[in-house]
Design a protein around this motif. Structure first.
Motif, PDB file in Angstrom:
ATOM      1  N   UNK A   1       0.812  -1.219   0.000  1.00  0.00           N
ATOM      2  CA  UNK A   1       0.000   0.000   0.000  1.00  0.00           C
ATOM      3  C   UNK A   1       0.846   1.270   0.000  1.00  0.00           C
ATOM      4  N   UNK A   2       2.108   1.156   0.422  1.00  0.00           N
ATOM      5  CA  UNK A   2       2.943   2.359   0.436  1.00  0.00           C
ATOM      6  C   UNK A   2       3.260   2.852  -0.971  1.00  0.00           C
ATOM      7  N   UNK A   3       3.018   2.009  -1.975  1.00  0.00           N
ATOM      8  CA  UNK A   3       3.263   2.433  -3.351  1.00  0.00           C
ATOM      9  C   UNK A   3       2.066   3.167  -3.953  1.00  0.00           C
ATOM     10  N   UNK A   4       0.948   3.174  -3.236  1.00  0.00           N
ATOM     11  CA  UNK A   4      -0.254   3.834  -3.764  1.00  0.00           C
ATOM     12  C   UNK A   4      -0.294   5.291  -3.319  1.00  0.00           C
ATOM     13  N   UNK A   5      -0.841   6.155  -4.181  1.00  0.00           N
ATOM     14  CA  UNK A   5      -0.809   7.592  -3.867  1.00  0.00           C
ATOM     15  C   UNK A   5      -1.873   8.004  -2.851  1.00  0.00           C
ATOM     16  N   UNK A   6      -1.853   7.404  -1.659  1.00  0.00           N
ATOM     17  CA  UNK A   6      -2.871   7.717  -0.662  1.00  0.00           C
ATOM     18  C   UNK A   6      -2.330   8.669   0.402  1.00  0.00           C
ATOM     19  N   UNK A   7      -3.197   9.544   0.895  1.00  0.00           N
ATOM     20  CA  UNK A   7      -2.796  10.359   2.047  1.00  0.00           C
ATOM     21  C   UNK A   7      -2.991   9.544   3.324  1.00  0.00           C
ATOM     22  N   UNK A   8      -2.579  10.068   4.472  1.00  0.00           N
ATOM     23  CA  UNK A   8      -2.663   9.278   5.715  1.00  0.00           C
ATOM     24  C   UNK A   8      -4.093   8.939   6.092  1.00  0.00           C
ATOM     25  N   UNK A   9      -5.060   9.783   5.686  1.00  0.00           N
ATOM     26  CA  UNK A   9      -6.427   9.427   6.026  1.00  0.00           C
ATOM     27  C   UNK A   9      -6.953   8.334   5.087  1.00  0.00           C
ATOM     28  N   UNK A  10      -6.177   8.017   4.070  1.00  0.00           N
ATOM     29  CA  UNK A  10      -6.498   6.940   3.128  1.00  0.00           C
ATOM     30  C   UNK A  10      -7.715   7.240   2.276  1.00  0.00           C
ATOM     31  N   UNK A  11      -8.260   8.437   2.371  1.00  0.00           N
ATOM     32  CA  UNK A  11      -9.457   8.737   1.589  1.00  0.00           C
ATOM     33  C   UNK A  11      -9.216   9.882   0.626  1.00  0.00           C
ATOM     34  N   UNK A  12      -7.971  10.180   0.379  1.00  0.00           N
ATOM     35  CA  UNK A  12      -7.655  11.224  -0.597  1.00  0.00           C
ATOM     36  C   UNK A  12      -6.396  10.824  -1.355  1.00  0.00           C
ATOM     37  N   UNK A  13      -6.149  11.553  -2.452  1.00  0.00           N
ATOM     38  CA  UNK A  13      -5.012  11.250  -3.292  1.00  0.00           C
ATOM     39  C   UNK A  13      -3.851  12.179  -2.973  1.00  0.00           C
ATOM     40  N   UNK A  14      -2.657  11.611  -2.914  1.00  0.00           N
ATOM     41  CA  UNK A  14      -1.466  12.427  -2.780  1.00  0.00           C
ATOM     42  C   UNK A  14      -0.892  12.578  -4.185  1.00  0.00           C
ATOM     43  N   UNK A  15      -1.088  13.761  -4.769  1.00  0.00           N
ATOM     44  CA  UNK A  15      -0.878  13.929  -6.205  1.00  0.00           C
ATOM     45  C   UNK A  15       0.601  13.831  -6.590  1.00  0.00           C
ATOM     46  N   UNK A  16       1.493  14.168  -5.671  1.00  0.00           N
ATOM     47  CA  UNK A  16       2.919  14.195  -6.020  1.00  0.00           C
ATOM     48  C   UNK A  16       3.566  12.841  -5.797  1.00  0.00           C
ATOM     49  N   UNK A  17       2.779  11.797  -5.829  1.00  0.00           N
ATOM     50  CA  UNK A  17       3.289  10.521  -5.383  1.00  0.00           C
ATOM     51  C   UNK A  17       3.588   9.549  -6.529  1.00  0.00           C
ATOM     52  N   UNK A  18       4.806   9.066  -6.581  1.00  0.00           N
ATOM     53  CA  UNK A  18       5.218   7.929  -7.393  1.00  0.00           C
ATOM     54  C   UNK A  18       4.674   7.910  -8.807  1.00  0.00           C
ATOM     55  N   UNK A  19       4.009   6.819  -9.154  1.00  0.00           N
ATOM     56  CA  UNK A  19       3.580   6.622 -10.535  1.00  0.00           C
ATOM     57  C   UNK A  19       2.393   7.495 -10.924  1.00  0.00           C
ATOM     58  N   UNK A  20       1.817   8.205  -9.952  1.00  0.00           N
ATOM     59  CA  UNK A  20       0.583   8.923 -10.261  1.00  0.00           C
ATOM     60  C   UNK A  20       0.760   9.952 -11.376  1.00  0.00           C
ATOM     61  N   UNK A  21       1.958  10.585 -11.419  1.00  0.00           N
ATOM     62  CA  UNK A  21       2.241  11.563 -12.474  1.00  0.00           C
ATOM     63  C   UNK A  21       2.135  10.946 -13.866  1.00  0.00           C
ATOM     64  N   UNK A  22       2.739   9.783 -14.001  1.00  0.00           N
ATOM     65  CA  UNK A  22       2.680   9.069 -15.269  1.00  0.00           C
ATOM     66  C   UNK A  22       1.237   8.733 -15.622  1.00  0.00           C
ATOM     67  N   UNK A  23       0.531   8.242 -14.623  1.00  0.00           N
ATOM     68  CA  UNK A  23      -0.857   7.832 -14.835  1.00  0.00           C
ATOM     69  C   UNK A  23      -1.693   9.035 -15.270  1.00  0.00           C
ATOM     70  N   UNK A  24      -1.441  10.166 -14.611  1.00  0.00           N
ATOM     71  CA  UNK A  24      -2.191  11.380 -14.896  1.00  0.00           C
ATOM     72  C   UNK A  24      -2.120  11.755 -16.381  1.00  0.00           C
ATOM     73  N   UNK A  25      -0.956  11.551 -16.991  1.00  0.00           N
ATOM     74  CA  UNK A  25      -0.803  11.860 -18.408  1.00  0.00           C
ATOM     75  C   UNK A  25      -1.735  11.027 -19.270  1.00  0.00           C
ATOM     76  N   UNK A  26      -1.842   9.768 -18.950  1.00  0.00           N
ATOM     77  CA  UNK A  26      -2.724   8.898 -19.733  1.00  0.00           C
ATOM     78  C   UNK A  26      -4.194   9.238 -19.466  1.00  0.00           C
ATOM     79  N   UNK A  27      -4.489   9.624 -18.224  1.00  0.00           N
ATOM     80  CA  UNK A  27      -5.861  10.046 -17.907  1.00  0.00           C
ATOM     81  C   UNK A  27      -6.243  11.263 -18.751  1.00  0.00           C
ATOM     82  N   UNK A  28      -5.329  12.216 -18.827  1.00  0.00           N
ATOM     83  CA  UNK A  28      -5.620  13.443 -19.570  1.00  0.00           C
ATOM     84  C   UNK A  28      -5.767  13.148 -21.062  1.00  0.00           C
ATOM     85  N   UNK A  29      -4.900  12.267 -21.539  1.00  0.00           N
ATOM     86  CA  UNK A  29      -4.984  11.835 -22.933  1.00  0.00           C
ATOM     87  C   UNK A  29      -6.345  11.222 -23.229  1.00  0.00           C
TER      88      UNK A  29
END
Lengths: 480, 347
Positions: free
Chosen positions: A329-357
């Motif tokens: 779970x530490x690889x997932x872009x979760x905040x400590x409350x586990x109910x929000x996204x930590x946007x600056x986290x790991x693979x999320x940036x890459x994923x975001x590009x494909x989402x926008x595409x």
């Protein structure tokens, strides 16, 4: 020689408890407890073999009223060792510490990383609590009392109790704090908010068989499905964009498309009309089966960052879902409350590009057809809503392409995608749109006269007027 | 807007509902003086409620509003007292300008009674939104009241459903499901999550309860930024003169003074308590009785509330005995509130 004076640096318990609970909302605290139940199933490896019903048979029942809070589950309970050494600690012990006491906690796709959820929730809610857990034919009980809360000691006592044949955990909190009593009373909308939050956050898990009850009512999950055109119907091209891959130990699925035909829905001229704010529109993000974002329309999911415009009512029919899975779970872009996204986290940036595409195509579609969306009806004729979880398999089963390593740009990953071909309008430069404003009573007056319907839609009345005048002009011309 | 084009004396149950409102205000009067309060409402063509509230409590600071200019012109002709201000405005505008309106009516700290008397079935979201925004501006001691249309067939009759089904416009399996989907769409975030299934709209009464919960959500949402305040529900009524309507009335209190309120107003004596969930509705279906029929019932009354005379009446209000009995019971329960006169000043 200077004298060495010992200084007491032990944390004062009340201070610690206050600090710990101040930054968490009651809602998040309760959701944390449900997360713990689900982690119990995963930890005890009791998940059902059928992946679409992997939580069948398990439940969490919550009772919340002015006098008490109870959550009980049948999710396997906590073993004696974990309860003794880990579960009541504030914060999870380090790996070395765990190894030294002969414990190994596997990473198995849970979301509980920080090891503070249960304690934090208890402290947040009340002064007195009893935690009872049953695991492997043994049951234990730990009581937290107001005296303990006010003492300097951090030691708790665990007592063996009778078993009940149900492996699970039950937490009962009483002597609720005044602000909690207020939230749990009918004077507050808290329990309604909680109901909504559970239906959303745990939608995927409930779909997969988990049952969550709140004060006796079984909670129904929110729906997350998109329009898909069955393969046999070929005259329509509406399908979602699909991306599926594995990036640095994280399984990623991105699905985005129309969840309802863009020409249906509130027909409002006012772009700021709040009713148009349809909840599913935007992006939803699922991390290890938790729906951590639902219908997000902010920069967190790429809205308003190039090439995607800020969310606007015009995109109300577009919805996307990102599903992330990882055993760690530490690889997932979760905040400590586990109910929000930590946007600056790991693979999320890459994923975001494909989402926008992916979302860009559907935005373009609504732009190209702007003002004449009703003409797209034919393209949606054969579409059917399909649960998002089923879409990658169904859509990628047909034609798809492999995503090049260059585009992926991660150390370790592979992916494939499907890009739908959405038809724009054939360029028709001979049509123009007419738009004007008249009083409602006059429109109604004409509607009654021309269409025998005083409540006729303004655009229909307008069109009837136009057609009538045009006909009269042409008829007049024919006459000698 | 308020659509009350028909005078009160022709709408028995709306009249009885308003009488109940006056009775609960009698209780509130033991907690705070009503006379000094302001009254804001959609007076319709006749401003009947303004007349009654002035007669009962001497309220003079009054504002009637309506969306339509022609209605305001009519109000100015029909207003019973010159001190009633009639203003052309939507309820959204009234709520938006509420602070200034209160200030000019009763001063910044003066208390008001506000009645959002809605009739349209297709604008429920906006109505609840107005209520939520109104609540944000109410202060302790303010009384609010909302009337909403709770008539299911406004979503479309069974014929309309069958047509839609035939034309493949809906895949809703039955009428209730069809209505339910429209309701969930309409109420949006005000839809009570625990009542989202079609089984909660399979009777008119259940629909009223769902709408009641939506009203509670909207009202409490509005008060959320001020947790020291609480809403005490005063009266919840469901009635049908033609279409089913609900009205809910409540008062804003400081949480710390709630017990005092209960004690002072004699809360336990109030017969029509709506309960913690506000959904213990007082159901009105008072029948229309002729003068002669009413007198017969009155003559048979020995002690109020005994139902034995139901069978002794020379007339029947329905072919079915149970229906007849329940109609008479409704009348007996509310005969004191029955509109027994045609108000001359309105004719």
């Amino acid at each position: 020689m200077s004298e060495v004076i010992p200084v007491n640096a032990e944390p004062a318990k009340q201070f610690f408890v206050r600090m710990l609970t101040r930054d968490i909302e009651l809602l998040d605290a309760v959701l944390d407890l449900i997360d713990n139940c689900i982690d119990g199933i995963i930890r005890n490896q009791k998940k059902n073999a059928d992946p679409t019903k992997s939580y069948a048979g398990f439940y969490a029942k919550i009772t919340a009223n002015k006098s008490k809070f109870i959550i009980e589950d049948n999710c396997g309970g906590i073993s004696k060792e974990v309860a003794e050494k880990v579960a009541f600690r504030l914060g999870r012990p380090s790996k070395d510490e765990l190894t030294s006491i002969g414990l190994k906690l596997e990473k198995m796709g849970t979301v509980g990383v920080y090891g503070i959820g249960m304690k934090r929730a208890i402290f947040k809610m009340g002064e007195h609590a009893v935690v009872r857990t049953e695991h492997g034919q043994k049951a234990y009980e730990v009581e937290i009392t107001p005296e303990w809360m006010n003492s300097g000691s951090w030691k708790l006592e665990m007592v063996e109790t009778d078993t009940s044949e149900t492996s699970g955990t039950r937490i009962e909190v009483t002597q609720l704090r005044p602000e909690i009593v207020r939230e749990f009373s009918p004077d507050s909308n808290f329990l309604i908010d909680l109901h909504t939050a559970i239906a959303q956050l745990f939608a995927i898990i409930i779909e997969k068989g988990f049952r969550i009850e709140l004060n006796g009512a079984t909670i129904q999950p929110v729906g997350v499905s998109l329009l898909v055109t069955p393969i046999e119907a070929s005259d329509s091209t509406v399908n979602p964009y699909v991306f599926k891959g594995r990036l640095n130990e994280v399984d990623v699925e991105i699905v985005v498309g129309f969840y309802r035909p863009p020409y249906k829905g509130p027909d409002s001229i006012d772009a700021d009309d709040l009713r148009d704010d349809v909840r599913q529109a935007g992006w939803s993000v699922i991390c290890n089966d938790r729906l951590v974002l639902y219908g997000d329309k902010t920069a967190m999911t790429g809205w308003g960052s190039k090439p995607v415009p800020r969310f606007h009512n015009q995109y109300n029919s577009i919805a996307g879902v990102v599903t992330l899975k990882s055993d760690d779970p530490e690889l997932l872009p979760l905040t400590t409350t586990k109910h929000k996204i930590d946007i600056s986290f790991g693979v999320y940036f890459t994923i975001l590009d494909f989402m926008k595409d992916g979302v860009r195509r559907f935005i373009d579609f609504t732009n190209e057809w702007k003002g004449r969306l009703s003409e797209t009806a034919l393209q949606f004729k054969d579409t059917k809503p399909m649960p998002v979880a089923d879409i990658p398999k169904k859509v990628l089963g047909g034609k798809h392409t492999k995503v090049s390593a260059k585009r992926l740009a991660v150390d370790n990953g592979e992916a494939k995608e499907f890009t739908p071909e959405l038809s724009g309008p054939t360029k028709d430069s001979s049509s123009r749109q007419i738009r004007f404003t008249r009083s409602a009573s006059e429109i109604s007056e004409i509607g009654r006269e021309l269409l025998s319907d005083p409540a006729a839609e303004p655009k229909d009345v307008g069109e009837a007027c136009f057609n009538k005048v045009l006909r009269e002009i042409r008829n007049a011309r024919k006459k000698p | 807007m308020s659509g009350s084009k028909v005078p009160y004396h022709l709408r028995v149950n709306k009249y009885v509902d308003r009488q109940l409102f006056l009775e609960v205000l009698d209780h509130v009067a033991r907690y705070q003086p009503i006379r000094e309060m302001g009254y804001i409402s959609m007076g319709g063509g006749y401003l009947e409620d303004f007349r009654v509230l002035h007669q009962a409590y001497g309220i003079q600071k009054m504002l009637s509003f309506d969306l339509d200019d022609w209605m305001i012109k009519r109000q100015k002709v029909n207003r019973p007292y010159g001190f009633i201000e009639c203003r052309c405005a939507s309820s959204t505008q009234i709520v938006r300008d509420f602070i200034a309106i209160r200030d000019s009516l009763v001063g910044a700290d003066g208390k008001v009674i506000v009645w959002l008397d809605y009739t349209e079935a297709d604008k429920r979201y906006d109505q609840l939104d107005d209520l939520e925004n109104l609540m944000k501006k109410l202060i302790p001691g303010d009384v609010f009241r909302i009337t909403m249309n709770a008539h299911r067939p406004n979503f479309g009759t069974v014929d309309r459903y069958n047509l839609a089904k035939k034309a493949d416009e809906t895949d809703a399996e039955d009428l209730d499901e069809w209505w339910n989907r429209q309701l969930v769409d309409q109420l949006n975030e005000y839809m009570p999550t625990e009542r989202k299934g079609a089984e909660f709209i399979d009777s008119q009464y259940k629909f009223a309860v769902t709408l009641g919960h939506a009203i509670k959500i909207a009202a409490q949402n509005g008060l959320r930024p001020r947790p020291s305040l609480v809403i005490e529900p005063l009266l919840s009524v469901v009635y049908a003169d033609k279409q089913q309507m609900i009205t809910m009335t409540g008062i804003v209190l400081e949480r710390a003074r709630r017990d005092e309120f209960h004690r002072l107003v004699g809360w336990n004596e109030w017969k029509y308590l709506p309960g913690e969930e506000w959904d213990n509705f007082t159901q009105l279906s008072v029948p229309h009785l002729s003068v002669r029929e009413r007198h017969q019932v009155h003559d048979l009354m020995k002690s109020v509330g005994t139902p034995e005379y139901v069978s002794q009446l020379d007339f029947r209000l329905d072919g079915t005995e149970e229906v007849h009995a329940s109609m008479i019971e409704q009348y007996v329960a509310h005969y004191r509130r029955y509109p027994t006169f045609a108000p001359v000043d309105n004719m």
